[in-house]
Structure formats: C-alpha cells, structure tokens
Design an enzyme around this catalytic site. Structure first.
Site, short mmCIF file in Angstrom:
data_model
loop_
_atom_site.label_atom_id
_atom_site.label_comp_id
_atom_site.label_asym_id
_atom_site.label_seq_id
_atom_site.Cartn_x
_atom_site.Cartn_y
_atom_site.Cartn_z
N HIS A 145 0.83 -1.20 0.00
CA HIS A 145 0.00 0.00 0.00
C HIS A 145 0.86 1.24 0.00
O HIS A 145 0.71 2.11 -0.84
CB HIS A 145 -0.96 0.02 1.19
CG HIS A 145 -2.01 1.07 1.04
ND1 HIS A 145 -1.78 2.39 1.34
CD2 HIS A 145 -3.26 0.99 0.56
CE1 HIS A 145 -2.88 3.07 1.06
NE2 HIS A 145 -3.79 2.25 0.58
N GLU A 175 0.91 4.20 -2.63
CA GLU A 175 0.91 5.54 -2.05
C GLU A 175 2.18 5.89 -1.30
O GLU A 175 2.25 6.91 -0.61
CB GLU A 175 -0.30 5.68 -1.10
CG GLU A 175 -1.62 5.69 -1.88
CD GLU A 175 -2.85 5.64 -0.98
OE1 GLU A 175 -2.76 6.06 0.19
OE2 GLU A 175 -3.90 5.18 -1.45
N LEU A 202 -3.33 -7.19 3.19
CA LEU A 202 -4.11 -8.23 3.87
C LEU A 202 -5.16 -8.84 2.95
O LEU A 202 -5.34 -10.05 2.92
CB LEU A 202 -4.79 -7.63 5.12
CG LEU A 202 -5.57 -8.63 5.97
CD1 LEU A 202 -4.62 -9.58 6.70
CD2 LEU A 202 -6.48 -7.92 6.95
N HIS A 207 -7.40 -1.95 -4.44
CA HIS A 207 -6.06 -1.72 -5.00
C HIS A 207 -5.61 -2.91 -5.85
O HIS A 207 -5.08 -2.73 -6.95
CB HIS A 207 -5.04 -1.46 -3.89
CG HIS A 207 -5.19 -0.12 -3.25
ND1 HIS A 207 -5.13 1.05 -3.96
CD2 HIS A 207 -5.40 0.24 -1.96
CE1 HIS A 207 -5.30 2.07 -3.13
NE2 HIS A 207 -5.47 1.61 -1.91
#
Ligand code: CO
Length: 260
Positions: A145, A175, A202, A207
């Site tokens: 992420h 990001e 997870l 995404h």
C-alpha cells in the site's frame, strides 16, 4: 470475575469474498487458539463502514467496539491490528483513541502490526519465498500500500530481506515512496518474459483489483506495454497460513503481558 476480550481490527474491505478468505479466518483461528477470549471485530476505514452500513451490515470502529466492551464489563482486553505497520491508521484510529479507555480495564494491550520485529520481517520474507516457489521462481512484483508516514520504511526493510535471501521479488507501493516507475528499470533489467503480481496487503480489494490487475491504467497494463506477460494473482496475504500465524503470535505476546 474475569472477562477477557480480543478485538481484531483491520482496515476492512467491502468485498465479501476477500473478507471471507483473508479476515474471517484470522478471527476464527483466534477463537480456536484463545478459547477463553470473546473475539470481536472492528474496521478502521470509515468509508468501508459506511458502505457496509448501507447494505445493513454494521461494523464498529475500534473506538466504538472498545467503549462497548468496557460497558459490557470486560476486565481484560487485547486489541490486535491486522495492519501491516505502525502508520497513520494504527496511530490515529487505534493507539490514540483507544489509550483513553486503558484504565477502564484491569488489563489492556495493543498488539503489534504485521511488520514490527526483525523476526516478523524474516517470516514475511519466508512467505514471499513460498510465493516465489509457487510460480517456479519467476519474478514477482508485490504491490504494497505505502504511506507518507515514516513507517513506509517497512518496504525498504522487507525488500532488503528479499535481496539477502535471493528471492526474485520486487516491492513497489501505491501511495508510498517506492513507486512502480522507480523500480521498473530494476524489474526489467534481466529481461523477464513474465512477471507475477501479488498484493502485499491483507486483502485483495480495490487496490489489487483495479490498480494492480485492472484493464485500465494498472500495473498489469504498464508491464504489458513493456512487452511483458503480467500475471496477476488476486490473493490477499490474509489467505496465507504463515501470515495468520504471525498475527496469532502477536496476540500471544499480549496475552503473556496481561497474564504473565
Ligand atoms: Co488505499
């Protein structure tokens, strides 16, 4: 009277299938292992909570859940995040709001996220080694992420472990500071024919589906435009037994702290 609670907190997802594959099994495993604890669920994403509420599914925030457990007379509470690092979500939606309730319990502990200790990094690197083995050692591209929080450094630490273990896997983030553009030359260096894409998250949610595997402006299409076969795997890390075991180990550490 002792009443023990275990609150498992994730960012959450609105995709039912990945919730069932990646979040629910960790809660179920915790129920089996920590039989004397009542296990609850909270999500940190307000957006997901709102979306699910429209479907009639009510999930509390960590603060709401902990307040209720205090009101319900729990004496001991462990909060285990399923987040990957001590970033904004962990600080602002778990640590800060929950510490206020600390004194409402005789014992209160918050577990570490996935990537905390050195052995956590070793074990996650081992899991990625397994993924690499599952695709016959073909190159992997992992989508983390990422964050503008200093905890973005976990991706550098993990990448170093992968290099050291000679696992052919590159991490980039959506990001964070390690972007796909930055690592692309390194990924293409040995002229791979195919690259396997996995979410380093997870769940396989938005995404993974859109930014990683989508047909429009995704990591898959970027690789395709370089003439590489991109093979996306929509598998959240929560599906993997060894990842679940790390979270269970973190819960066990909290239990030891509360009941030495
Ligand atoms: Co995001």
């Amino acid at each position: 009277m002792i009443k023990k609670g275990l609150l498992i907190v994730s960012f959450g997802t609105s995709y039912r299938d990945t919730e069932l594959k990646c979040i629910a099994p960790i809660e179920d495993a915790a129920k089996k292992v920590f039989k004397d604890f009542e296990v609850g669920r909270a999500f940190t994403s307000k957006m997901i909570i709102k979306k699910l509420a429209k479907e009639g599914k009510i999930i509390p925030t960590p603060e709401e859940a902990v307040k209720k457990m205090a009101d319900d007379g729990f004496t001991h509470l462990i909060v285990q995040p399923l987040h990957f690092m001590k970033g904004h979500e962990y600080q602002k939606k778990i640590i800060e709001p929950l510490l206020i309730y600390k004194d409402s319990f005789e014992g209160f502990a918050i577990g570490d996220p996935l990537l905390s200790s050195d052995s956590d990094f070793d074990q996650v690197a081992d899991v990625i080694g397994d993924l690499s083995g599952s695709v016959n050692g073909e190159p992997l591209l992992l989508m983390g992420h990422g964050t503008d929080h200093p905890s973005d450094s976990v991706y550098f630490t993990l990448q170093k472990k992968l290099y050291d273990a000679q696992i052919d896997a590159k991490i980039a983030t959506v990001e964070g500071s390690i972007t796909l553009t930055k690592i692309l030359p390194d990924l293409l260096k040995n002229g791979p024919q195919a690259v396997h894409l996995f979410p380093l998250m997870l769940v396989a949610g938005d995404h993974a589906r859109n930014d990683m595997a989508g047909d429009d402006d995704s990591w898959k299409t970027v690789l395709q435009s370089e003439g590489i076969e991109a093979i996306p795997h929509l598998q959240g890390m929560g599906e993997l037994m060894k990842i679940r075991q790390i979270f269970l180990r973190h819960i066990r550490a909290c239990k030891k702290e509360l009941f030495p």
